[in-house]
Design a protein around this motif. Structure first.
Motif, PDB file in Angstrom:
ATOM      1  N   PRO A 113       1.132  -1.174   0.236  1.00 40.30           N
ATOM      2  CA  PRO A 113       0.110  -0.216   0.312  1.00 40.30           C
ATOM      3  C   PRO A 113       1.068   0.769  -0.009  1.00 40.30           C
ATOM      4  N   PHE A 114       1.766   1.220   0.590  1.00 44.09           N
ATOM      5  CA  PHE A 114       2.917   2.496   0.786  1.00 44.09           C
ATOM      6  C   PHE A 114       3.195   2.284   0.054  1.00 44.09           C
ATOM      7  N   GLN A 117       1.102   4.054  -3.266  1.00 42.92           N
ATOM      8  CA  GLN A 117       1.178   5.779  -2.918  1.00 42.92           C
ATOM      9  C   GLN A 117       2.111   6.291  -3.403  1.00 42.92           C
ATOM     10  N   SER A 120       3.107   6.032  -7.154  1.00 46.97           N
ATOM     11  CA  SER A 120       1.399   7.102  -7.670  1.00 46.97           C
ATOM     12  C   SER A 120       2.178   8.874  -7.944  1.00 46.97           C
ATOM     13  N   PHE A 467       4.101   8.441   4.544  1.00 52.24           N
ATOM     14  CA  PHE A 467       2.456   7.247   3.776  1.00 52.24           C
ATOM     15  C   PHE A 467       1.039   8.645   4.183  1.00 52.24           C
ATOM     16  N   ASN A 468       0.901   9.458   5.318  1.00 52.74           N
ATOM     17  CA  ASN A 468       0.257   9.697   5.314  1.00 52.74           C
ATOM     18  C   ASN A 468      -0.461  10.739   4.338  1.00 52.74           C
ATOM     19  N   LYS A 471      -1.540   9.577   0.874  1.00 53.32           N
ATOM     20  CA  LYS A 471      -2.645   9.895   0.835  1.00 53.32           C
ATOM     21  C   LYS A 471      -3.140  10.714   0.762  1.00 53.32           C
ATOM     22  N   ASN A 472      -2.737  11.523   1.297  1.00 48.36           N
ATOM     23  CA  ASN A 472      -3.878  13.167   1.812  1.00 48.36           C
ATOM     24  C   ASN A 472      -3.881  13.595  -0.154  1.00 48.36           C
ATOM     25  N   ASN A 474      -2.785  12.398  -2.687  1.00 50.07           N
ATOM     26  CA  ASN A 474      -3.562  11.433  -4.081  1.00 50.07           C
ATOM     27  C   ASN A 474      -4.338  11.334  -4.337  1.00 50.07           C
ATOM     28  N   ARG A 475      -4.862  12.046  -2.503  1.00 51.63           N
ATOM     29  CA  ARG A 475      -6.254  11.641  -2.965  1.00 51.63           C
ATOM     30  C   ARG A 475      -7.368  13.089  -3.906  1.00 51.63           C
ATOM     31  N   ILE A 481      -4.171   4.597  -8.081  1.00 56.54           N
ATOM     32  CA  ILE A 481      -3.187   4.260  -7.092  1.00 56.54           C
ATOM     33  C   ILE A 481      -3.513   2.736  -7.935  1.00 56.54           C
TER      34      ILE A 481
END
Length: 491
Positions: A113-114, A117, A120, A467-468, A471-472, A474-475, A481
């Motif tokens: 998952p990391f 991200q 991406s 990581f946080n 995610k923010n 890329n969102r 992803i």
């Protein structure tokens, strides 16, 4: 002879410069080597065609020589295994490869998952830089661009520059500019003595630390270790830099590990290469802002939250994007040894694994009969260097977190420093002194009593802020992803 031939692939000056040397200093058209010449070009060039040219030309130039020598090595191990009547993987890895691969696959699954991200984000930045003609905004990353991302991780042209400029990162080399090369060695030794290890003997400092090559005083040398346990020799460099200081911290793990296992019979000296993850853990501690401030190296430096993120992000590019490559290289070698694939089909297999696990594709269609491994694949191949790097990276973070917990660290993991903690030193010595007298899990269990398997969980905790952020980001960017299937063909 075959091993030596593979080691020289990167240093032979046999590649014609791009455009006849038009981009070289003084338009020099002399042949160049991959290392260090092409590597420097990859770090600096903004021309994707130039990067592609060197990627393809180096492989075409070394195709026959690489495949001949590499396959000879593979066949030699297969024949030796038959003669000795042992499984070929046991001869190659020196322990249960099936269990090892299971551990590696588990760590890869946890990291996925990391990695996706980060992949991406990197792809978005490359798309901005080079456009749709060079990179698919939803597909795998072409390898010539991917290699540049790795080479530029700590430079001013990194894919991070828009968000975390290099100019806002502390000047780490300034922390050690007042020190000599010998002082860097002494500083790294002091880390281990702070943990309760004995100072290195006067005889070691006199006879086992070798001076650099005086014939090349300006050479960008790299400190190196010659491990002849119970004697270990350290070749140092006159060049002073923060990176060199961290390399000495890493090398000292091998020196002290050799000292701890020197009382064992020599057939127990092979300690599962655990000196490398120990060195990794020490480097993570010694490079932390808490340590640099506590040791007085970062005088007057304010490690702001943005500066900390800048450092962490660059570290994550270097670490998280490389780990899948180490896994793929290990898997390719494993499958060749057990005849799952052969030299006629290994290139297709290689690119399938790279796309699946790393999200990488070739710059253009490739021949199935080619051999597209990078030069790093061949470095110390007889020592399973790629497998060793995978284990060192993953296990190094596990050791680091466990030793931080032992030191009762509070706060974010990435700023833990266990310097000066005798309890940490006791745990390290209890593991080091075993050598390989016990099975791998029992030895590792001295540091990781609750879970002696490979796991990416500690690494994920270390890079949690990155990581946080990813995610923010890329969102908000509505970025894909993962990646679609490559359109490049292996024919």
């Amino acid at each position: 002879m075959n091993l030596v031939a593979l080691q020289t692939l990167s240093t032979d000056k046999d590649i014609e410069p791009y455009l006849g040397g038009a981009n070289m200093p003084d338009e020099d058209d002399s042949p160049i080597a991959y290392y260090p010449d092409i590597q420097r070009i990859v770090q600096q060039s903004k021309d994707s065609d130039e990067l592609k040219y060197y990627w393809e030309t180096w492989r075409e130039k070394n195709q026959l020589w690489a495949s001949l020598n590499f396959y000879t090595i593979v066949q030699s191990y297969q024949k030796a295994a038959k003669i000795l009547e042992v499984p070929v993987h046991k001869l190659w890895y020196r322990f249960d490869s099936h269990e090892l691969l299971q551990h590696m696959e588990q760590a890869m699954a946890e990291l996925k998952p990391f990695h996706q991200q980060l992949h991406s984000f990197v792809r978005q930045q490359l798309f901005k830089k080079y456009g749709a003609d060079v990179i698919d905004p939803n597909g795998p990353i072409p390898d010539h661009l991917f290699q540049q991302v790795l080479e530029q991780a700590w430079g001013p042209d990194s894919v991070l520059e828009e968000f975390f400029p290099r100019s806002e990162l502390p000047q780490y080399d300034d922390f050690v500019s007042h020190l000599s090369a010998k002082a860097l060695i002494n500083e790294s030794e002091s880390f281990y003595t702070s943990l309760g290890f004995q100072p290195l003997s006067a005889d070691f400092h006199k006879n086992q630390i070798r001076e650099p090559n005086e014939d090349k005083p300006d050479d960008d040398c790299r400190p190196s270790i010659f491990d002849l346990t119970p004697h270990v020799y350290l070749m140092y460099c006159e060049k002073v830099s923060f990176r060199k200081l961290m390399q000495y911290h890493s090398h000292m793990a091998r020196v002290y590990y050799a000292s701890q296992k020197s009382r064992l019979p020599s057939y127990y000296f092979k300690a599962y290469n655990l000196e490398f993850p120990v060195g990794e853990a020490v480097v993570l501690s010694a490079s932390s802002p808490a340590h640099l401030t506590g040791r007085g190296l970062a005088k007057g430096v304010q490690f702001t939250e943005k500066a900390l993120m800048n450092r962490l992000f660059r570290m994550s590019i270097h670490t998280v994007l490389n780990i899948p490559l180490y896994y793929v290289h290990t898997k390719v070698m494993h499958d060749l040894l057990n005849d799952t694939v052969d030299m006629d089909t290994v290139n297709r297999h290689y690119w399938r694994l790279l796309e699946l696990h790393a999200g990488i594709e070739p710059p253009a269609d490739r021949a199935e009969g080619a051999i597209d491994f990078p030069y790093k694949f061949y470095v110390n191949i007889d020592q399973n260097f790629q497998t060793q790097k995978f284990i060192s990276e993953i296990l190094g973070y596990q050791f680091y977190r466990a030793l931080c917990q032992k030191s009762r660290h509070t706060g974010q993991l990435h700023n833990c420093d266990f310097y000066g903690n005798n309890a940490v030193g006791n745990d390290l010595r209890s593991m080091m002194s075993l050598g390989s007298t016990r099975p791998w899990k029992e030895v590792v269990g001295k540091i990781l009593p609750n879970n002696a398997s490979l796991s990416s969980v500690a690494l994920l905790e270390y890079y949690e802020p990155v990581f946080n952020w990813l995610k923010n980001h890329n969102r908000q960017a509505n970025a894909k992803i993962g990646w679609t299937s490559t359109k490049k063909k292996i024919v």
